[in-house]
Design a protein around this motif. Structure first.
Motif, PDB file in Angstrom:
ATOM      1  N   ASP A   1       0.843  -1.180   0.000  1.00  0.00           N
ATOM      2  CA  ASP A   1       0.000   0.000   0.000  1.00  0.00           C
ATOM      3  C   ASP A   1       0.891   1.246   0.000  1.00  0.00           C
ATOM      4  OD1 ASP A   1      -1.765   2.079   0.584  1.00  0.00           O
ATOM      5  OD2 ASP A   1      -2.830   0.952   2.124  1.00  0.00           O
ATOM      6  N   SER A   2       0.719   2.130  -0.970  1.00  0.00           N
ATOM      7  CA  SER A   2       1.562   3.323  -1.072  1.00  0.00           C
ATOM      8  C   SER A   2       1.264   4.343   0.020  1.00  0.00           C
ATOM      9  CB  SER A   2       1.410   3.973  -2.451  1.00  0.00           C
ATOM     10  OG  SER A   2       0.077   4.419  -2.634  1.00  0.00           O
ATOM     11  N   ASP A   3       0.107   4.245   0.660  1.00  0.00           N
ATOM     12  CA  ASP A   3      -0.257   5.160   1.740  1.00  0.00           C
ATOM     13  C   ASP A   3      -0.979   4.375   2.839  1.00  0.00           C
ATOM     14  OD1 ASP A   3      -0.841   7.296   3.364  1.00  0.00           O
ATOM     15  OD2 ASP A   3      -2.218   8.256   1.944  1.00  0.00           O
TER      16      ASP A   3
ATOM     17  N   ASN B   1      -1.421   4.709   5.867  1.00  0.00           N
ATOM     18  CA  ASN B   1      -2.140   5.446   6.914  1.00  0.00           C
ATOM     19  C   ASN B   1      -3.503   5.948   6.459  1.00  0.00           C
ATOM     20  OD1 ASN B   1      -0.070   5.117   8.808  1.00  0.00           O
ATOM     21  ND2 ASN B   1       1.060   6.817   7.906  1.00  0.00           N
ATOM     22  N   SER B   2      -3.801   5.851   5.156  1.00  0.00           N
ATOM     23  CA  SER B   2      -5.112   6.295   4.691  1.00  0.00           C
ATOM     24  C   SER B   2      -6.129   5.180   4.933  1.00  0.00           C
ATOM     25  CB  SER B   2      -5.072   6.668   3.208  1.00  0.00           C
ATOM     26  OG  SER B   2      -4.873   5.514   2.430  1.00  0.00           O
TER      27      SER B   2
ATOM     28  N   THR C   1       2.424   0.506  -4.411  1.00  0.00           N
ATOM     29  CA  THR C   1       3.520   1.451  -4.658  1.00  0.00           C
ATOM     30  C   THR C   1       3.981   1.491  -6.111  1.00  0.00           C
ATOM     31  OG1 THR C   1       5.104  -0.242  -3.950  1.00  0.00           O
ATOM     32  CG2 THR C   1       4.439   1.400  -2.308  1.00  0.00           C
TER      33      THR C   1
END
Length: 196
Positions: free
Chosen positions: A69-71, A73-74, A89
């Motif tokens: 997952d590239s983010d 925390n979302s 990513t």
């Protein structure tokens, strides 16, 4: 003479190895009817996936193919164990994957994606173009939040859309009558708010 025959055999073999693969049937195209010529489906959105991604892969397989997952925390879904949506990513900008129960069920191209379908359609194309390309197999439904001409145009490869084996392509049309997102895969392409 033998050298000439061997050389000819090598050239023919190399040519055969580099020959393009035959076009695969496209959902909604009657068998025997060829669609417009396409480039290799590996770099285009299809009802079955995108590039190395195939609907039905596990989360570990998705991550091995295009990264984590590239983010992280979302929030991709209210309960990531049951449904999660994220951009790997190494995925192209604007491409999101949806996993339900740890299995890839759909792939989404959003507004900033520069991707096209195996029919050559892109974000920004008109609803009329989608209808022209697919013909009478297009199913139109009103948009949940925006008045017409906003709508959803869906093309299914099976008659039982609720079956886990169903595959399709959904074009979300905005108030200007243009494609604003594309979803490919199983029944989860019908979701209108991601995992919610």
């Amino acid at each position: 003479m033998i050298r000439r025959l061997l050389l000819t055999a090598v050239v023919v073999s190399l040519t055969a190895c580099n020959a393009p693969e035959p076009a695969q049937p496209v959902p909604g195209t009657p068998s025997g009817e060829q669609s417009a010529p396409t480039v290799p489906a590996g770099d285009r959105l299809t009802a079955n996936g995108f590039g190395p991604l195939r609907i039905g892969m596990t989360k570990a397989e998705v991550e091995a193919a295009l990264g984590l997952d590239s983010d992280p925390n979302s929030v991709g879904g209210p309960d990531p164990a049951s449904c999660d949506m994220f951009r790997p990513t190494r995925a192209p900008e604007g491409l999101l994957v949806m996993l339900e129960g740890g299995v890839l069920t759909s792939i989404w191209a959003t507004r900033n994606a520069v991707l096209e379908t195996d029919r050559g359609l892109n974000i920004g194309d008109s609803a009329d173009e989608v209808r022209r390309v697919y013909g009478p197999v297009v199913v139109s439904e009103p948009h949940k939040y925006v008045e017409a001409p906003a709508e959803y145009l869906t093309i299914w490869s099976t008659t039982d859309h609720a079956s886990p084996a169903a595959r399709g392509v959904k074009y979300e049309i905005d108030s200007d009558g243009r494609v604003q997102s594309i979803a490919v895969g199983g029944p989860s392409i019908e979701y209108v708010e991601g995992c919610a």
